[in-house]
Every structure is written in C-alpha cells, then in structure tokens.
Write an enzyme that holds these catalytic residues in place. Structure first.
Site, PDB file in Angstrom:
ATOM      1  N   ARG A  42      -9.875   0.705   9.111  1.00  0.00           N
ATOM      2  CA  ARG A  42      -9.555  -0.777   9.522  1.00  0.00           C
ATOM      3  C   ARG A  42     -10.536  -1.551  10.156  1.00  0.00           C
ATOM      4  O   ARG A  42     -10.133  -2.492  10.606  1.00  0.00           O
ATOM      5  CB  ARG A  42      -8.162  -0.643  10.188  1.00  0.00           C
ATOM      6  CG  ARG A  42      -6.913  -0.912   9.257  1.00  0.00           C
ATOM      7  CD  ARG A  42      -5.861  -0.863  10.375  1.00  0.00           C
ATOM      8  NE  ARG A  42      -4.488  -1.406  10.198  1.00  0.00           N
ATOM      9  CZ  ARG A  42      -3.546  -0.573   9.497  1.00  0.00           C
ATOM     10  NH1 ARG A  42      -3.633   0.672   9.100  1.00  0.00           N
ATOM     11  NH2 ARG A  42      -2.205  -1.189   9.624  1.00  0.00           N
ATOM     12  N   ARG A  79      11.176  -1.127  11.340  1.00  0.00           N
ATOM     13  CA  ARG A  79       9.991  -0.779  12.195  1.00  0.00           C
ATOM     14  C   ARG A  79       9.934  -1.889  13.279  1.00  0.00           C
ATOM     15  O   ARG A  79      10.061  -2.993  13.007  1.00  0.00           O
ATOM     16  CB  ARG A  79       8.527  -0.575  11.305  1.00  0.00           C
ATOM     17  CG  ARG A  79       8.418   0.993  10.757  1.00  0.00           C
ATOM     18  CD  ARG A  79       7.182   0.806   9.824  1.00  0.00           C
ATOM     19  NE  ARG A  79       6.111   0.040  10.349  1.00  0.00           N
ATOM     20  CZ  ARG A  79       5.089  -0.063   9.767  1.00  0.00           C
ATOM     21  NH1 ARG A  79       4.888   0.530   8.621  1.00  0.00           N
ATOM     22  NH2 ARG A  79       3.864  -0.765  10.018  1.00  0.00           N
ATOM     23  N   ARG A 100      -0.163  -8.941  13.473  1.00  0.00           N
ATOM     24  CA  ARG A 100      -0.936  -7.939  12.579  1.00  0.00           C
ATOM     25  C   ARG A 100      -1.535  -8.430  11.653  1.00  0.00           C
ATOM     26  O   ARG A 100      -2.643  -8.045  11.168  1.00  0.00           O
ATOM     27  CB  ARG A 100       0.314  -7.191  12.011  1.00  0.00           C
ATOM     28  CG  ARG A 100       0.886  -6.047  12.992  1.00  0.00           C
ATOM     29  CD  ARG A 100       2.195  -5.535  12.495  1.00  0.00           C
ATOM     30  NE  ARG A 100       2.062  -4.468  11.419  1.00  0.00           N
ATOM     31  CZ  ARG A 100       2.709  -4.287  10.658  1.00  0.00           C
ATOM     32  NH1 ARG A 100       4.237  -4.690  10.682  1.00  0.00           N
ATOM     33  NH2 ARG A 100       2.548  -3.382   9.514  1.00  0.00           N
ATOM     34  N   ARG A 130      11.386  -5.473   5.123  1.00  0.00           N
ATOM     35  CA  ARG A 130      10.990  -4.201   5.038  1.00  0.00           C
ATOM     36  C   ARG A 130      12.003  -3.165   5.793  1.00  0.00           C
ATOM     37  O   ARG A 130      12.407  -3.276   6.999  1.00  0.00           O
ATOM     38  CB  ARG A 130       9.835  -3.653   5.315  1.00  0.00           C
ATOM     39  CG  ARG A 130       9.255  -2.170   5.004  1.00  0.00           C
ATOM     40  CD  ARG A 130       8.032  -1.885   4.924  1.00  0.00           C
ATOM     41  NE  ARG A 130       7.227  -2.372   5.816  1.00  0.00           N
ATOM     42  CZ  ARG A 130       5.643  -2.358   5.873  1.00  0.00           C
ATOM     43  NH1 ARG A 130       5.320  -2.006   4.672  1.00  0.00           N
ATOM     44  NH2 ARG A 130       4.936  -2.849   6.796  1.00  0.00           N
ATOM     45  N   LYS A 138       0.963  -1.135   0.055  1.00  0.00           N
ATOM     46  CA  LYS A 138       0.008   0.031  -0.026  1.00  0.00           C
ATOM     47  C   LYS A 138       0.690   1.189   0.141  1.00  0.00           C
ATOM     48  O   LYS A 138       0.631   2.163  -0.627  1.00  0.00           O
ATOM     49  CB  LYS A 138      -0.940  -0.131   1.301  1.00  0.00           C
ATOM     50  CG  LYS A 138      -2.043  -1.091   1.194  1.00  0.00           C
ATOM     51  CD  LYS A 138      -2.876  -1.105   2.334  1.00  0.00           C
ATOM     52  CE  LYS A 138      -2.534  -0.934   3.851  1.00  0.00           C
ATOM     53  NZ  LYS A 138      -1.926  -2.326   4.206  1.00  0.00           N
TER      54      LYS A 138
HETATM   55  P1  AMP Z   1       0.373   0.739   9.309  1.00  0.00           P
HETATM   56  O1  AMP Z   1       1.856   1.577   9.067  1.00  0.00           O
HETATM   57  O2  AMP Z   1      -0.797   1.273   8.523  1.00  0.00           O
HETATM   58  O3  AMP Z   1       0.696  -0.826   9.438  1.00  0.00           O
HETATM   59  O4  AMP Z   1      -0.081   0.968  10.941  1.00  0.00           O
HETATM   60  C1  AMP Z   1       0.810   0.910  11.976  1.00  0.00           C
HETATM   61  C2  AMP Z   1      -0.136   0.747  13.201  1.00  0.00           C
HETATM   62  O5  AMP Z   1      -0.582   1.993  13.579  1.00  0.00           O
HETATM   63  C3  AMP Z   1      -1.077  -0.294  13.119  1.00  0.00           C
HETATM   64  O6  AMP Z   1      -0.367  -1.674  13.477  1.00  0.00           O
HETATM   65  C4  AMP Z   1      -2.073   0.299  14.147  1.00  0.00           C
HETATM   66  O7  AMP Z   1      -1.488   0.059  15.354  1.00  0.00           O
HETATM   67  C5  AMP Z   1      -1.837   1.756  14.100  1.00  0.00           C
HETATM   68  N1  AMP Z   1      -2.833   1.949  12.930  1.00  0.00           N
HETATM   69  C6  AMP Z   1      -2.886   2.887  11.972  1.00  0.00           C
HETATM   70  N2  AMP Z   1      -4.013   2.964  11.093  1.00  0.00           N
HETATM   71  C7  AMP Z   1      -5.010   2.375  12.089  1.00  0.00           C
HETATM   72  C8  AMP Z   1      -6.574   2.401  12.134  1.00  0.00           C
HETATM   73  N3  AMP Z   1      -6.917   2.954  10.956  1.00  0.00           N
HETATM   74  N4  AMP Z   1      -6.814   1.824  12.981  1.00  0.00           N
HETATM   75  C9  AMP Z   1      -6.278   1.590  13.980  1.00  0.00           C
HETATM   76  N5  AMP Z   1      -4.913   1.331  14.215  1.00  0.00           N
HETATM   77  C10 AMP Z   1      -4.198   2.014  13.163  1.00  0.00           C
END
Ligand code: AMP
Length: 215
Positions: A89, A161, A172, A128, A14
C-alpha cells in the site's frame, strides 16, 4: 504458479474478486486488513498496535505489515501462488516486497489495478456489511442478507466495519490517493500493471481478470 497483487481503492471490490479468484485458481487469499481485524478481535499485541491506526483510517507502519506478509508467504499453501489483497500500500512496502520476491527467486504474475470512480466507491463502502463469523461480505442495497443482520451462509452476526462508517471512508480514500496511488506508476514502469474496470458488476470485473490470468 500465479502470484497476484490486487490494487485499487477501498470499495473497488478487491475482497469480492479475491473470493472468486481463490475458488477459481485454488490460491490463498491473503488480506492484510483481514489479518489485522482478526488480531484486533482477539486482542493480540499485533491487533492492539494495528487497531490504533485502523480505526482512524490510517495505514499501519510499513515494517509491521511487511514482516507479517513475508512470514505468511512462507506457509505451505503459497507454493502454487498467492493472492495479496491490500498489500503493498506504499512505495516503501512495494520496494521491500520486490527485494523479498527477488530473494525468494519469484516474480509477480500481475498487479491487478481495480479502478472505479469515487462517486461509486463511497456508497459501496458505507453500505458494506460483513459477517463477524465467516467474513462473507454483503451490501445493504446491492447484496442484502435474506434476514437483516444475519449471515445467509453461517447464521453469524452481520455488522458494519468501524472503518466503513462514512466519516472514516473519506480519510481512507485520501490516504489511498496520497500513499497507494503512486504504486500504479511503480508497477506500470516495471510492466506488471493491468488495469481492470471495476465500475460495473463483480462478474464484469471477474471476466476481465480471468481473460488475463487464463483458465
Ligand atoms: P482493508 O481491509 O484492506 O481496507 O484494511 C483495513 C485497514 O488495515 C487499513 O485501513 C489499514 O489501517 C490496515 N492495513 C491493511 N493493509 C495494510 C497495508 N498494506 N499497509 C498499511 N496498513 C494496512
């Protein structure tokens, strides 16, 4: 105007597509994960709160995320559209987001569901690496930096990360299946879902997306 949501499990690509799409269409890339990470780095109250969930691979509470996105979408740079990456999400977020869009008198152009089999996702995520400074994304095998640990673009430190470590990746992916996967059905029912085959190269996914969104 292009109002786009990028859906798909971690590792589907993404973020990579978001960078390409922002360059093509000139709309802002809004990544809730990036916003939380920036806040965590700066130790803001939002960052401290979100960090407790993120580091375990869990989702941040719906209200916190929805408030954040609704505020971000009122910025001037969203007048010609937006590209949401990592939001919504959960069904609760999607329903609240629909109510928000309706109130604003706007709709979604497309929800792009990027799909790839799980056996591809795990090595993509655990390999990554990200630049601490400019956010550019690398991969230890598929897209390594020229000098190990140093960003090709800005010279910043390239790191893994915390939530990309293999132990957290499984959590996740499980959270995705349980809480986010139902969104595909939600958006399919309302005719907004487009499935993208994200199992090959970024160029292959990009081609499918631009064929849908137009020049
Ligand atoms: P990402 O970089 O999109 O994988 O997001 C990293 C982390 O941020 C996720 O594993 C969640 O803990 C939090 N997060 C990001 N977007 C959301 C969302 N829309 N709802 C809930 N938690 C989120």
């Amino acid at each position: 105007m292009r109002n786009i949501v990028l859906l798909g499990p971690p590792g589907a690509g993404k973020g990579t597509q978001a960078t390409l799409l922002t360059a093509r269409y000139g709309i802002p890339h809004i990544s809730t994960g990036d916003i939380f990470r920036t806040n965590l780095k700066e130790q803001t109250p939002l960052g401290k709160q979100a960090g407790e969930y993120m580091n375990k691979g869990l989702l941040v509470p719906d209200d916190l995320v929805c408030d954040l996105v609704e505020d971000r979408l009122t910025w001037d740079d969203c007048k010609e559209g937006f590209l949401l990456d990592g939001f919504p999400r959960t069904i609760v977020q999607a329903e609240r987001f629909d109510a928000f869009l309706e109130k604003q008198g706007i709709g979604l152009t497309a929800v792009l569901d990027m799909e790839a089999p799980e056996e591809l996702l795990i090595p993509r995520i655990s390999g990554r690496r990200v630049c601490k400074n400019c956010g550019k994304v690398y991969h230890v095998v598929n897209m390594p930096t020229k000098v190990e640990g140093v960003c090709d673009v800005c010279g910043g430190e390239v790191y893994q990360r915390k939530d990309d470590a293999e132990e957290t990746v499984h959590a996740r992916l499980a959270v995705y299946e349980e809480q986010t996967r139902p969104l595909t059905e939600y958006y399919r029912r309302t005719g907004r879902l487009v499935t993208i085959d994200a199992s090959e190269t970024p160029a292959h996914a990009f081609e499918q997306i631009t064929a849908i969104l137009g020049e």
